[in-house]
Write a protein that holds these residues in place. Structure first.
Motif, short mmCIF file in Angstrom:
data_model
loop_
_atom_site.label_atom_id
_atom_site.label_comp_id
_atom_site.label_asym_id
_atom_site.label_seq_id
_atom_site.Cartn_x
_atom_site.Cartn_y
_atom_site.Cartn_z
N TYR A 44 59.23 -35.23 -74.33
CA TYR A 44 58.94 -36.55 -73.67
C TYR A 44 57.67 -36.92 -73.51
O TYR A 44 56.61 -36.19 -73.94
N GLN A 45 57.19 -37.99 -72.43
CA GLN A 45 55.99 -38.50 -72.77
C GLN A 45 55.05 -37.55 -72.07
O GLN A 45 53.84 -37.23 -72.39
N ASN A 46 55.58 -36.72 -71.15
CA ASN A 46 54.72 -35.75 -70.23
C ASN A 46 55.28 -34.12 -70.33
O ASN A 46 54.72 -33.47 -69.37
N GLY A 47 56.29 -34.05 -71.30
CA GLY A 47 56.49 -32.59 -71.54
C GLY A 47 57.49 -32.35 -72.45
O GLY A 47 57.93 -33.19 -73.15
N ILE A 48 58.07 -31.07 -72.49
CA ILE A 48 59.27 -30.84 -73.44
C ILE A 48 60.18 -29.95 -72.70
O ILE A 48 60.06 -29.58 -71.57
N VAL A 49 61.50 -29.97 -73.47
CA VAL A 49 62.64 -29.09 -72.79
C VAL A 49 62.92 -28.44 -74.10
O VAL A 49 63.32 -29.01 -75.20
N VAL A 50 63.06 -26.99 -74.18
CA VAL A 50 63.57 -26.32 -75.23
C VAL A 50 65.17 -25.83 -75.12
O VAL A 50 65.26 -24.90 -73.82
N GLY A 51 65.97 -25.94 -75.77
CA GLY A 51 67.54 -25.72 -75.48
C GLY A 51 67.72 -26.21 -74.23
O GLY A 51 67.70 -27.41 -73.72
N ASN A 52 68.34 -25.32 -73.46
CA ASN A 52 69.02 -25.84 -71.97
C ASN A 52 68.15 -25.32 -70.97
O ASN A 52 68.28 -25.37 -70.00
N GLY A 53 66.68 -25.04 -71.37
CA GLY A 53 65.95 -24.52 -70.22
C GLY A 53 65.09 -25.67 -69.56
O GLY A 53 65.80 -26.92 -69.68
N ALA A 54 64.31 -25.31 -68.41
CA ALA A 54 63.61 -26.02 -67.80
C ALA A 54 62.65 -27.18 -68.49
O ALA A 54 61.94 -26.66 -69.51
N PHE A 55 62.55 -28.20 -67.80
CA PHE A 55 61.36 -29.17 -68.36
C PHE A 55 60.04 -28.29 -67.88
O PHE A 55 59.78 -27.59 -67.14
N ARG A 56 59.31 -28.68 -69.21
CA ARG A 56 57.94 -27.85 -69.25
C ARG A 56 56.79 -28.89 -69.30
O ARG A 56 56.60 -29.64 -70.53
N PRO A 57 55.73 -29.14 -68.60
CA PRO A 57 54.73 -30.12 -68.79
C PRO A 57 53.82 -29.64 -69.84
O PRO A 57 53.46 -28.51 -70.18
N TYR A 58 53.34 -30.62 -70.41
CA TYR A 58 52.27 -30.26 -71.56
C TYR A 58 50.94 -29.55 -71.16
O TYR A 58 50.71 -28.79 -71.95
N GLN A 59 50.86 -29.56 -69.81
CA GLN A 59 49.61 -29.03 -69.25
C GLN A 59 49.78 -27.50 -69.08
O GLN A 59 48.87 -26.57 -69.06
N HIS A 60 51.19 -26.90 -69.10
CA HIS A 60 51.33 -25.43 -68.95
C HIS A 60 51.06 -24.90 -70.28
O HIS A 60 51.21 -25.11 -71.46
N PRO A 61 50.15 -23.67 -69.98
CA PRO A 61 49.75 -22.80 -71.31
C PRO A 61 50.80 -22.36 -72.22
O PRO A 61 50.59 -22.49 -73.32
N ALA A 62 52.01 -22.07 -71.68
CA ALA A 62 53.21 -21.65 -72.62
C ALA A 62 53.47 -22.64 -73.47
O ALA A 62 54.04 -22.90 -74.73
N THR A 63 53.71 -24.14 -72.76
CA THR A 63 54.04 -25.28 -73.90
C THR A 63 52.98 -25.46 -74.60
O THR A 63 53.39 -25.90 -75.84
N GLN A 64 51.77 -25.37 -74.27
CA GLN A 64 50.61 -25.76 -75.40
C GLN A 64 50.71 -24.54 -76.49
O GLN A 64 50.46 -25.05 -77.58
N GLN A 65 50.97 -23.41 -76.12
CA GLN A 65 51.19 -22.44 -77.10
C GLN A 65 52.43 -22.51 -77.93
O GLN A 65 52.31 -22.46 -79.28
N CYS A 66 53.39 -22.96 -77.53
CA CYS A 66 54.93 -23.45 -78.35
C CYS A 66 54.36 -24.63 -79.32
O CYS A 66 54.70 -24.58 -80.39
N LEU A 67 53.74 -25.48 -78.90
CA LEU A 67 53.46 -26.91 -79.41
C LEU A 67 52.33 -26.40 -80.87
O LEU A 67 52.63 -26.79 -81.64
#
Length: 87
Positions: A44-67
């Motif tokens: 998304y413009q402001n984050g991601i969703v992996v599988g059926n998981g919760a929305f994760r904003p790009y600013q979150h460290p775990a999201t940044q590590q994933c990407l």
């Protein structure tokens, strides 16, 4: 975030694990072909969703590590315990 690189690397990673290739699943009566279940990644413009998981904003460290893992050409390290052979 380089979305083009992410999409390119996802295609490469999918081909490594045999996207679209069936695997043999042993059953009590013999065996059958089974396609592995895909794991979706929605960008998304402001984050991601992996599988059926919760929305994760790009600013979150775990999201940044994933990407970052994907941009480096690797499966996200957070998925290794659940999918040791890739997904």
């Amino acid at each position: 975030i380089d979305f083009d690189l992410i999409l390119e690397n996802i295609k490469d990673l999918n081909s490594l694990v045999g996207e679209g290739v069936s695997q043999i699943e042993h059953t009590p009566r013999g065996a059958r072909l089974r396609r592995p279940e895909p794991l979706s990644l929605t960008l998304y413009q402001n984050g991601i969703v992996v599988g059926n998981g919760a929305f994760r904003p790009y600013q979150h460290p775990a999201t940044q590590q994933c990407l970052q893992d994907i941009m480096d050409g690797y499966f996200p390290s957070e998925l290794q315990p659940r999918y040791p052979d890739g997904v």
